[in-house]
Design an enzyme around this catalytic site. Structure first.
Site, PDB file in Angstrom:
ATOM      1  N   ILE A 152       0.709  -1.355   0.040  1.00 31.50           N
ATOM      2  CA  ILE A 152       0.011   0.141  -0.266  1.00 31.50           C
ATOM      3  C   ILE A 152       0.927   1.201  -0.039  1.00 31.50           C
ATOM      4  CG2 ILE A 152      -1.508   1.271   1.198  1.00 31.50           C
ATOM      5  CD1 ILE A 152      -2.926  -1.506   2.259  1.00 31.50           C
ATOM      6  N   ALA A 231      -3.999   2.365   8.367  1.00 24.67           N
ATOM      7  CA  ALA A 231      -3.366   1.206   8.514  1.00 24.67           C
ATOM      8  C   ALA A 231      -3.896   0.444   9.731  1.00 24.67           C
ATOM      9  CB  ALA A 231      -1.802   1.275   8.728  1.00 24.67           C
ATOM     10  N   ARG A 232      -3.712   0.623  10.849  1.00 18.05           N
ATOM     11  CA  ARG A 232      -4.335   0.155  12.163  1.00 18.05           C
ATOM     12  C   ARG A 232      -4.305   1.005  13.359  1.00 18.05           C
ATOM     13  NH1 ARG A 232      -6.269  -2.718   9.277  1.00 18.05           N
ATOM     14  NH2 ARG A 232      -6.701  -4.954   9.194  1.00 18.05           N
ATOM     15  N   ASP A 256      -8.586   6.674   9.811  1.00 15.90           N
ATOM     16  CA  ASP A 256      -9.450   5.818   9.179  1.00 15.90           C
ATOM     17  C   ASP A 256      -9.735   4.499  10.218  1.00 15.90           C
ATOM     18  OD1 ASP A 256      -9.772   3.138   6.628  1.00 15.90           O
ATOM     19  OD2 ASP A 256     -11.269   4.589   7.217  1.00 15.90           O
ATOM     20  N   GLU A 261     -12.568  -1.074  17.677  1.00 12.13           N
ATOM     21  CA  GLU A 261     -13.365  -0.943  16.578  1.00 12.13           C
ATOM     22  C   GLU A 261     -14.777  -1.621  16.792  1.00 12.13           C
ATOM     23  OE1 GLU A 261     -11.786  -1.104  12.733  1.00 12.13           O
ATOM     24  OE2 GLU A 261     -10.611   0.531  13.114  1.00 12.13           O
ATOM     25  N   HIS A 279     -13.016   2.878   9.273  1.00 11.08           N
ATOM     26  CA  HIS A 279     -12.493   2.043   8.599  1.00 11.08           C
ATOM     27  C   HIS A 279     -13.097   1.605   7.415  1.00 11.08           C
ATOM     28  CE1 HIS A 279      -9.978  -1.962   9.974  1.00 11.08           C
ATOM     29  NE2 HIS A 279      -9.984  -1.684   8.608  1.00 11.08           N
ATOM     30  N   LEU A 280     -12.525   2.502   6.377  1.00 11.65           N
ATOM     31  CA  LEU A 280     -13.410   2.359   5.099  1.00 11.65           C
ATOM     32  C   LEU A 280     -12.242   2.180   3.856  1.00 11.65           C
ATOM     33  CD1 LEU A 280     -15.768   5.323   4.816  1.00 11.65           C
ATOM     34  CD2 LEU A 280     -16.362   2.926   5.339  1.00 11.65           C
ATOM     35  N   GLY A 281     -11.003   2.060   4.545  1.00 15.35           N
ATOM     36  CA  GLY A 281     -10.034   1.615   3.406  1.00 15.35           C
ATOM     37  C   GLY A 281     -10.013   0.782   2.543  1.00 15.35           C
ATOM     38  N   ALA A 282     -10.790  -0.369   2.786  1.00 10.52           N
ATOM     39  CA  ALA A 282     -11.190  -1.302   1.967  1.00 10.52           C
ATOM     40  C   ALA A 282     -12.715  -1.289   1.439  1.00 10.52           C
ATOM     41  CB  ALA A 282     -11.068  -2.650   2.314  1.00 10.52           C
TER      42      ALA A 282
END
Ligand SMILES: NC(=O)C1=CN([C@@H]2O[C@H](COP(=O)(O)OP(=O)(O)OC[C@H]3O[C@@H](n4cnc5c(N)ncnc54)[C@H](O)[C@@H]3O)[C@@H](O)[C@H]2O)C=CC1
Ligand SMILES: O=C(O)C(=O)COP(=O)(O)O
Length: 529
Positions: A152, A231-232, A256, A261, A279-282
């Protein structure tokens, strides 16, 4: 026959469900609800998750039939891979499925943070026409530090280059020359903190990375810096970031991901300088379609007992196409070896000779081990737990490779030393355009026999009449011989009969044959099951 049960614990794309198709009993549960999730694991063969389901040792213990955990995405920090491996459960992910989406979301948050998009949006929709308050900054000629220049991180670098930024990165596992090829200058963490106008995190969650950016680090940055984390959660310490922004030591952030969560009360939510997403990265159609189909295919392979390229806890590495046909061969040889040995060897060599030995053939060692233990342990033996079974039994295993082959063929040999010092060996090859498995050696005796479902071997002293005795006894018991070969070291010396029959030879008939021909040993192996 009951279909294998696949438990989908988080949203999986329609495309992924379609790949599973009608071959499985597909069930759904909310993986984040432990009270529902744990009981639902009983009888499950495969579990599909994303990031919200904790697949810990407790969950794995609640799934005694579980053979594969499939993560429809990249990060595996919500899966106890060590516990899965100990339980012989394969863990797979979809390592490239959503990296483009995550990289694009990173660019979105960088720009949103730089230009106060979310804040201005909310103010205007709330009836405030304010402009100077939301004056932002350009990316042009700014320094962007990428923490973790992996899949990434590299995509983010590619996408930011057209903005005229200077790219630096901190990644101790990457060679500077490789980074330079990407137009990125590798620096230390301290240099990254001191030089960056933007810092974006693309690290896995680990003991090393949690808290990597804490209070101390946030006192070493420019006060105009903006931090991005797709990332995290926890890699940037949330409380340290809050204090740094409140005290004017950090200009803003785009976040994100969060330590826990789902989250609705992060201290960062009260800060106008922070833009956040859940947490929309994916979370794109494209990423979810890829992630779903990739893990569904891996689940099908895993439940079919086949090698799975995206397995993360199988030692075999990538498998070349030329090597793949050798997997069932090596496994069969392992089973025949144990049948011949009659016990687990103390030492095993898996030898691969021929052209395929030029590839990474560690997976053939795994396949052979899988076969060696297949008829020894009650539980299913997988590519995952086979090495652990060998280790637990004190069996030393070595892979020996040689591009030179005794003849032009690729030959795999499973050779072992038993507790009493005896050596047992069996070699095989794949013959002809149909890649038919052939056993070509047993304990030094050369032959060419296809190991069909029922295979037997009898070692004896070479003399006339033995073949007739074997044929008579089998005929008396209505057992039809499919193929038979005799091999001997020298005329009148030691000999070996290898034969395949249409129906299994009962143990007492094996003993009768061995007794009447004065065999040194008689062994049968049934490969049917
Ligand atoms: N927000 C989201 O929806 C998504 C988040 N992710 C997260 O992004 C992370 C990175 O994904 P990829 O780039 O595919 O992983 P990757 O494994 O390709 O890259 C990680 C990079 O970090 C480096 N690294 C590891 N430990 C380090 C340390 N202590 N210090 C500095 N560098 C270190 C590695 O050398 C590697 O180059 C994943 O582990 C996942 O947690 C991934 C996809 C989507
Ligand atoms: O792939 C990853 O590591 C992600 O963080 C994506 O998480 P998700 O599958 O959207 O819950």
């Amino acid at each position: 026959m009951n279909k294998p049960v696949v438990l989908v614990a988080e949203e999986l794309s329609e495309a992924g469900l379609a790949v599973l198709g009608a071959d499985f009993d597909v069930r759904h549960v909310d993986g984040a609800d432990r009270a529902q999730f744990l009981p639902a694991l009983a009888g499950v063969d495969a579990l599909i998750v994303r990031s919200a389901t904790q697949v810990d040792a407790e969950a794995i213990a609640a799934a005694p039939k579980l053979r594969v955990v499939a993560r429809a995405g990249v990060g595996l920090d919500n899966v106890d891979v060590e516990a899965a491996t100990k339980a012989g459960v394969m863990v797979v992910n979809a390592p490239t499925s959503n990296i483009t989406s995550a990289a694009e979301h990173t660019v979105a948050l960088i720009l949103a943070s730089a230009r106060n998009v979310a804040q201005a949006h909310s103010a205007l929709k709330g009836g405030e026409w304010k402009r100077s308050k939301y004056t932002g900054v350009e990316l042009d000629e700014k320094v962007v530090a990428i923490l973790g220049l992996g899949k990434i991180g590299q995509l983010v670098a590619q996408r930011l280059q057209p903005f005229g930024v200077e790219l630096i990165a901190y990644d101790p596992y990457l060679q500077p020359a490789r980074a330079a090829q990407m137009g990125v200058r590798l620096v230390s963490l301290e240099e990254a903190l001191a030089e960056a106008d933007f810092i974006t995190v693309h690290l896995p969650k680990s003991k090393e990375t949690i808290g990597l950016i804490g209070d101390k680090e946030l006192r070493a940055v420019k006060p105009t810096v903006r931090l991005i984390n797709v990332a995290r959660g926890g890699i940037i310490d949330e409380n340290a970031l809050y204090s740094a922004i409140k005290e004017g030591r950090v200009a803003g952030a785009g976040i994100d991901v969060f330590p826990k969560e789902p989250v609705t009360d992060s201290p960062l939510f009260e800060l106008d300088q922070v833009v956040v997403t859940p947490h929309l990265g994916a979370s794109t159609h494209e990423a979810q379609e890829k992630a779903g189909t990739q893990v569904a295919r891996s689940v099908k392979l895993a439940l079919a007992g086949e090698f799975v390229p995206d397995a993360v806890n199988v030692q075999g590495g990538a498998v070349a196409e030329d090597v793949k046909p050798g997997l069932p061969l090596a496994e069969k040889l392992g089973r025949v070896f144990t049948a011949l040995a009659g016990e687990v060897a103390t030492r095993l060599d898996v030898e691969v000779r021929g052209e395929i030995a030029a590839h990474d053939v560690r997976v053939l060692e795994l396949a052979a081990l899988k076969g060696v233990f297949a008829d020894v342990v009650e539980d299913s033996v997988t590519y995952v737990n086979a090495p652990l079974l060998a280790k637990d039994r004190g069996v030393t295993v070595e892979l020996v490779t040689s591009p030179e082959s005794p003849d032009w063929r690729n030959v795999v040999t499973v050779r072992g030393v038993l507790a009493d010092g005896r050596t047992v060996s069996v070699s095989g090859t794949l013959s002809g355009p149909r890649q038919i498995t052939k056993i070509v050696e047993v304990n030094g005796y050369q032959m060419e026999i296809e190991p069909t479902d029922h295979l037997s071997f009898f070692a004896y002293s070479d003399r006339p009449g033995v073949v007739g005795i074997v044929g008579r006894i089998l005929g008396d018991h209505g057992i039809n011989i499919a193929s038979m070969q005799v091999s001997r070291d020298v005329k009148g010396g030691k000999a070996l009969i290898a034969l395949t029959v249409d129906t299994a030879i009962p143990a007492d008939v094996v003993d009768q044959i061995a007794g009447e021909i004065g065999a040194d040993s008689g062994r049968s192996v049934d490969l049917a099951d």
